[in-house]
Motif scaffolding. Structure first.
Motif, PDB file in Angstrom:
ATOM      1  N   GLN A 397      -2.402 -14.714   5.231  1.00 34.75           N
ATOM      2  CA  GLN A 397      -3.693 -14.470   4.254  1.00 34.75           C
ATOM      3  C   GLN A 397      -3.210 -13.883   2.840  1.00 34.75           C
ATOM      4  OE1 GLN A 397      -6.361 -11.822   6.270  1.00 34.75           O
ATOM      5  NE2 GLN A 397      -7.706 -11.582   4.401  1.00 34.75           N
ATOM      6  N   PRO A 398      -3.652 -14.285   1.728  1.00 30.76           N
ATOM      7  CA  PRO A 398      -3.416 -13.754   0.444  1.00 30.76           C
ATOM      8  C   PRO A 398      -3.593 -12.263   0.319  1.00 30.76           C
ATOM      9  CG  PRO A 398      -4.459 -15.844   0.096  1.00 30.76           C
ATOM     10  CD  PRO A 398      -4.546 -15.523   1.624  1.00 30.76           C
ATOM     11  N   ILE A 399      -2.880 -11.366  -0.141  1.00 25.74           N
ATOM     12  CA  ILE A 399      -3.109 -10.113  -0.095  1.00 25.74           C
ATOM     13  C   ILE A 399      -4.434  -9.440  -0.953  1.00 25.74           C
ATOM     14  CG2 ILE A 399      -1.272  -9.414  -1.853  1.00 25.74           C
ATOM     15  CD1 ILE A 399      -0.737  -6.959  -0.215  1.00 25.74           C
ATOM     16  N   ALA A 400      -4.749 -10.647  -1.887  1.00 28.97           N
ATOM     17  CA  ALA A 400      -5.634 -10.264  -2.887  1.00 28.97           C
ATOM     18  C   ALA A 400      -6.940 -10.124  -2.254  1.00 28.97           C
ATOM     19  CB  ALA A 400      -5.593 -11.028  -4.068  1.00 28.97           C
ATOM     20  N   THR A 401      -7.103 -10.856  -0.875  1.00 28.58           N
ATOM     21  CA  THR A 401      -8.233 -10.922  -0.480  1.00 28.58           C
ATOM     22  C   THR A 401      -8.547  -9.699   0.671  1.00 28.58           C
ATOM     23  OG1 THR A 401      -7.401 -12.156   1.665  1.00 28.58           O
ATOM     24  CG2 THR A 401      -8.031 -13.641  -0.286  1.00 28.58           C
ATOM     25  N   LEU A 402      -7.721  -8.808   0.735  1.00 26.34           N
ATOM     26  CA  LEU A 402      -7.923  -7.715   1.424  1.00 26.34           C
ATOM     27  C   LEU A 402      -8.568  -6.653   0.845  1.00 26.34           C
ATOM     28  CD1 LEU A 402      -4.556  -7.088   3.455  1.00 26.34           C
ATOM     29  CD2 LEU A 402      -6.217  -8.450   4.016  1.00 26.34           C
ATOM     30  N   SER A 403      -9.270  -5.802   1.577  1.00 27.90           N
ATOM     31  CA  SER A 403      -9.917  -4.589   0.807  1.00 27.90           C
ATOM     32  C   SER A 403      -8.988  -3.673   0.257  1.00 27.90           C
ATOM     33  CB  SER A 403     -10.757  -3.856   2.033  1.00 27.90           C
ATOM     34  OG  SER A 403      -9.765  -3.080   2.884  1.00 27.90           O
ATOM     35  N   GLY A 404      -9.132  -2.769  -0.679  1.00 26.49           N
ATOM     36  CA  GLY A 404      -8.232  -1.894  -1.250  1.00 26.49           C
ATOM     37  C   GLY A 404      -7.566  -1.010  -0.324  1.00 26.49           C
ATOM     38  N   GLY A 405      -8.308  -0.441   0.578  1.00 24.64           N
ATOM     39  CA  GLY A 405      -7.635   0.490   1.590  1.00 24.64           C
ATOM     40  C   GLY A 405      -6.508  -0.344   2.442  1.00 24.64           C
ATOM     41  N   ASN A 406      -6.814  -1.666   2.771  1.00 22.29           N
ATOM     42  CA  ASN A 406      -6.017  -2.511   3.330  1.00 22.29           C
ATOM     43  C   ASN A 406      -4.668  -2.985   2.665  1.00 22.29           C
ATOM     44  OD1 ASN A 406      -6.606  -2.576   6.269  1.00 22.29           O
ATOM     45  ND2 ASN A 406      -8.683  -3.420   5.432  1.00 22.29           N
ATOM     46  N   GLN A 407      -5.071  -2.934   1.385  1.00 25.36           N
ATOM     47  CA  GLN A 407      -3.764  -3.462   0.460  1.00 25.36           C
ATOM     48  C   GLN A 407      -2.812  -2.255   0.221  1.00 25.36           C
ATOM     49  OE1 GLN A 407      -5.642  -4.475  -3.545  1.00 25.36           O
ATOM     50  NE2 GLN A 407      -6.334  -6.497  -2.640  1.00 25.36           N
ATOM     51  N   GLN A 408      -3.412  -0.983   0.245  1.00 26.56           N
ATOM     52  CA  GLN A 408      -2.814   0.403   0.307  1.00 26.56           C
ATOM     53  C   GLN A 408      -1.754   0.357   1.431  1.00 26.56           C
ATOM     54  OE1 GLN A 408      -2.883   2.331  -2.814  1.00 26.56           O
ATOM     55  NE2 GLN A 408      -0.774   2.891  -1.856  1.00 26.56           N
ATOM     56  N   LYS A 409      -2.510   0.244   2.399  1.00 27.39           N
ATOM     57  CA  LYS A 409      -1.509   0.156   3.785  1.00 27.39           C
ATOM     58  C   LYS A 409      -0.574  -0.856   3.760  1.00 27.39           C
ATOM     59  CE  LYS A 409      -5.466   1.550   6.611  1.00 27.39           C
ATOM     60  NZ  LYS A 409      -6.201   1.293   7.960  1.00 27.39           N
ATOM     61  N   VAL A 410      -0.738  -2.022   3.212  1.00 28.80           N
ATOM     62  CA  VAL A 410       0.508  -2.898   3.213  1.00 28.80           C
ATOM     63  C   VAL A 410       1.399  -2.434   2.276  1.00 28.80           C
ATOM     64  CG1 VAL A 410       1.260  -5.161   2.494  1.00 28.80           C
ATOM     65  CG2 VAL A 410      -1.091  -5.006   3.654  1.00 28.80           C
ATOM     66  N   LEU A 411       1.178  -1.817   1.269  1.00 28.51           N
ATOM     67  CA  LEU A 411       2.201  -1.305   0.393  1.00 28.51           C
ATOM     68  C   LEU A 411       2.983  -0.330   1.038  1.00 28.51           C
ATOM     69  CD1 LEU A 411       0.312  -1.178  -3.072  1.00 28.51           C
ATOM     70  CD2 LEU A 411       1.957  -3.271  -2.150  1.00 28.51           C
ATOM     71  N   LEU A 412       2.268   0.592   1.582  1.00 27.79           N
ATOM     72  CA  LEU A 412       3.162   1.805   2.482  1.00 27.79           C
ATOM     73  C   LEU A 412       3.893   1.225   3.295  1.00 27.79           C
ATOM     74  CD1 LEU A 412       0.224   4.233   2.742  1.00 27.79           C
ATOM     75  CD2 LEU A 412       2.337   4.799   1.613  1.00 27.79           C
ATOM     76  N   ALA A 413       3.613   0.018   4.158  1.00 29.74           N
ATOM     77  CA  ALA A 413       4.340  -0.745   5.209  1.00 29.74           C
ATOM     78  C   ALA A 413       5.281  -1.231   4.580  1.00 29.74           C
ATOM     79  CB  ALA A 413       3.471  -1.514   5.824  1.00 29.74           C
ATOM     80  N   ARG A 414       5.271  -1.781   3.323  1.00 27.81           N
ATOM     81  CA  ARG A 414       6.424  -2.351   2.505  1.00 27.81           C
ATOM     82  C   ARG A 414       7.378  -1.416   2.400  1.00 27.81           C
ATOM     83  NH1 ARG A 414       5.230  -3.943  -3.477  1.00 27.81           N
ATOM     84  NH2 ARG A 414       4.085  -5.569  -2.453  1.00 27.81           N
ATOM     85  N   TRP A 415       7.102  -0.133   2.137  1.00 30.40           N
ATOM     86  CA  TRP A 415       8.267   0.902   1.977  1.00 30.40           C
ATOM     87  C   TRP A 415       8.713   1.403   3.204  1.00 30.40           C
ATOM     88  CZ3 TRP A 415      10.971   0.278  -2.265  1.00 30.40           C
ATOM     89  CH2 TRP A 415      10.445  -0.064  -3.432  1.00 30.40           C
ATOM     90  N   LEU A 416       7.904   1.477   4.163  1.00 27.77           N
ATOM     91  CA  LEU A 416       8.253   2.089   5.414  1.00 27.77           C
ATOM     92  C   LEU A 416       9.447   1.134   6.212  1.00 27.77           C
ATOM     93  CD1 LEU A 416       4.630   3.470   6.996  1.00 27.77           C
ATOM     94  CD2 LEU A 416       6.490   4.666   5.744  1.00 27.77           C
ATOM     95  N   ALA A 417       9.243  -0.160   5.935  1.00 25.37           N
ATOM     96  CA  ALA A 417       9.803  -1.428   6.443  1.00 25.37           C
ATOM     97  C   ALA A 417      11.601  -1.002   5.957  1.00 25.37           C
ATOM     98  CB  ALA A 417       9.606  -2.449   6.240  1.00 25.37           C
ATOM     99  N   THR A 418      11.634  -0.208   4.970  1.00 27.00           N
ATOM    100  CA  THR A 418      12.812   0.068   4.525  1.00 27.00           C
ATOM    101  C   THR A 418      13.704   1.384   5.080  1.00 27.00           C
ATOM    102  OG1 THR A 418      12.356   1.224   2.479  1.00 27.00           O
ATOM    103  CG2 THR A 418      12.426  -1.165   2.217  1.00 27.00           C
ATOM    104  N   ARG A 419      12.918   2.014   5.821  1.00 28.76           N
ATOM    105  CA  ARG A 419      13.370   3.197   6.365  1.00 28.76           C
ATOM    106  C   ARG A 419      13.324   4.141   5.427  1.00 28.76           C
ATOM    107  NH1 ARG A 419      13.296   2.797  12.054  1.00 28.76           N
ATOM    108  NH2 ARG A 419      13.292   0.669  12.878  1.00 28.76           N
ATOM    109  N   PRO A 420      13.017   4.416   4.677  1.00 27.58           N
ATOM    110  CA  PRO A 420      13.139   5.530   3.489  1.00 27.58           C
ATOM    111  C   PRO A 420      13.564   6.972   3.851  1.00 27.58           C
ATOM    112  CG  PRO A 420      10.838   5.183   3.492  1.00 27.58           C
ATOM    113  CD  PRO A 420      11.464   4.451   4.529  1.00 27.58           C
ATOM    114  N   GLU A 421      14.307   7.788   3.136  1.00 30.95           N
ATOM    115  CA  GLU A 421      14.567   9.115   3.347  1.00 30.95           C
ATOM    116  C   GLU A 421      13.403   9.928   2.444  1.00 30.95           C
ATOM    117  OE1 GLU A 421      18.305  10.689   4.286  1.00 30.95           O
ATOM    118  OE2 GLU A 421      18.883   8.859   3.465  1.00 30.95           O
ATOM    119  N   LEU A 422      13.132   9.462   1.343  1.00 28.92           N
ATOM    120  CA  LEU A 422      12.239  10.042   0.291  1.00 28.92           C
ATOM    121  C   LEU A 422      11.050   8.950   0.111  1.00 28.92           C
ATOM    122  CD1 LEU A 422      11.056  12.093  -1.799  1.00 28.92           C
ATOM    123  CD2 LEU A 422      12.618  11.010  -3.452  1.00 28.92           C
TER     124      LEU A 422
END
Length: 505
Positions: A397-422
């Motif tokens: 599904q195109p990310i633009a069709t998600l609500s703002g809150g769900n878009q924000q969660k996808v962005l957080l998931a994007r970075w969590l997938a890299t296993r960040p230290e900061l």
């Protein structure tokens, strides 16, 4: 001045976009010969008000009266012809032309179809001398400093017989000496009877040069005051929409003991026009908050820490070792992650799917030769969709069709997938509903419990108090205070933001 008839009167001004009120019954008055500050945080309605006054937007309701007559400009040219000119932070003149050519642009003196260049240059010298601007009329505008370009833009507006001058964040990229030069011109124009609307985020500048101020919040008028009658603390409270007493009961997170050596430590990092030398230290399993009004330097600090902008002074250490952060790629290699406050322009890739948006940072970290298979992509995405409770119909599904809150969660998931230290999160809850805000705050708490270092930036005082283990307060692009443990209270943060006495700095 106080007894003079208003130069500009705005009554009940309303402007809607897609049914949302950007201006909701706003009143605004500017008198001749006064400098009037227009203040408010992001989304307050300042830009919409300016664009409505200058003919960029057509109001949906209310009235505008300029010099005693009804005023409804259809374009910026209409507004300029009526004596209302605007000078923006990014000067909208032509940098490849000379100062003299810019001053006479569109009205060059001519004869038999030829421009009289001698007259153009002579006129420019007269205009510049009138405002005591030291500038070569024949110099190419783009070769001059931004401060001088803005003074040229002001000189052009005055030469167009402006009665009302709007200065939209003119000091955002200026140093102290350049600001002083701008203020000298502003005071001179005030003496000449010109009304000035001054949009700024720097409270010290409001008290240094302004006569009155108007505060907007969420498209509505909060209040209009004489500057001398409003304390800095009351001004901050009005802009934020709360008082220290109203936020005193905010529930705080448990604050763990800081480890002996921080994971990431910035020492005196600075960049001209963005942030003065600032220190920030973040330990593993800590949430360090950056607090301050818009324009205080919060995002600028984050950009330096993630290598988006380069430090011109200071150093950054990771586990005590100095590192070179000259690009976001270098930051990612060190285990850093960054969620921008501008979700639409700097976060989501609107024409790509949720799956593509979610895996892009991890793929960049692995490099072009270690591509994630489609099966790996889907497994990774399904894990984070479940973990963060992202609501969607399917991964493609195109990310633009998600609500703002769900878009924000996808962005957080994007970075969590890299296993960040900061992970740096800049306004992670802006523009999303209350339920999504709570879930994102829970996620930040879980990251802290897992030992991830978090730099948390928010304009919401309650969020900072609730989530941060330590708070650094910025004002006027510099660090002015820090608080930890029981000192992290709304009252302390707001007092520091307003310029009150801080015993620990």
């Amino acid at each position: 001045m106080e007894s003079a008839a208003p130069l500009l009167t705005v009554r009940g001004l309303t402007k809607r976009f897609a049914g949302v009120a950007a201006l909701d019954g706003v009143d605004f008055t500017v008198r001749p010969g006064e400098i009037h500050a227009l203040l408010g945080e992001n989304g307050a309605g300042k830009s919409t008000l300016i664009k409505t006054l200058t003919g960029v937007h057509t109001p949906d309701g209310g009235e505008i009266i300029l010099a005693g007559a009804a005023f409804r400009p259809r374009s910026p040219r209409d507004a300029e012809n009526a004596g209302l000119s605007t000078v923006y932070q990014e000067v909208n003149l032509i940098p490849s032309l000379s100062v003299a050519e810019n001053l006479s642009l569109g009205r060059q003196p001519g004869r038999f179809g030829f421009i009289r260049w001698r007259a153009v240059r002579a006129h420019a010298r007269t205009v510049l001398a009138r405002l005591d601007i030291a500038c070569d009329p024949e110099a190419e505008l783009g070769s001059l400093s931004l401060a001088t370009q803005q003074l040229v833009a002001i000189a052009r507006a005055v030469d167009l017989r402006a009665r009302l001058l709007i200065l939209d964040e003119p000091t955002a990229s200026l140093d102290e000496q350049e600001v002083a030069g701008l203020f000298r011109i502003m005071r001179q124009l005030r003496t000449n009877g010109i009304g000035i609307v001054f949009v700024t985020h720097f409270l010290e500048q409001v008290y240094a040069v302004c006569d009155r101020l108007t505060i907007l919040r969420n498209g509505r008028l909060v209040g209009e005051h004489a500057v001398r009658d409003l304390s800095r603390l009351d001004l901050v409270a009005a802009m934020l929409g709360r008082t220290p007493e109203e936020t005193a009961s905010t529930e705080k997170t448990t604050r763990p003991q800081r480890s002996e050596e921080p994971l990431v430590e910035a020492r005196g990092i600075a960049r001209r026009g963005a942030i003065r030398p600032v220190d920030v230290a973040i330990g593993a399993g800590e949430v360090v908050g950056l607090a301050g009004l818009l324009g205080s330097g919060r995002t600028e600090t984050a950009r330096l820490l993630f290598g988006i902008d380069r430090c011109e002074a200071g150093e950054i250490r990771v586990r005590g070792t100095p590192v070179r952060l000259d690009s976001p790629r270098a930051a990612i290699r060190l285990g850093f992650a960054f969620c921008s406050e501008d979700r639409k322009r700097e976060g989501i890739l609107p024409h790509l799917s949720v799956r593509e948006n979610l895996i892009v940072a991890l793929q960049a970290k692995r490099g072009a030769w270690k591509r994630l298979s489609r099966q790996e992509q889907e497994a990774l995405c399904e894990h984070y969709v479940r973990a963060l409770r992202i609501k969607l119909s399917n991964l493609d599904q195109p990310i633009a069709t998600l609500s703002g809150g769900n878009q924000q969660k996808v962005l957080l998931a994007r970075w969590l997938a890299t296993r960040p230290e900061l992970i740096i999160v800049d306004e992670p809850t802006r523009g999303i509903d209350i339920g999504a805000k709570a879930e994102i705050e829970q996620l930040i708490g879980s990251l802290r419990d897992q030992g991830v270092a978090v730099l948390f930036i928010s304009s919401e005082i309650e969020e900072v108090v609730r989530n941060a283990t330590e708070v650094v307060v910025l004002r006027e692009r510099r660090r002015v205070a820090s608080f930890s443990g029981p000192e992290v209270t709304a009252a302390n943060l707001m007092n520091a933001m307003a310029g009150g006495h801080v015993p620990h700095e």
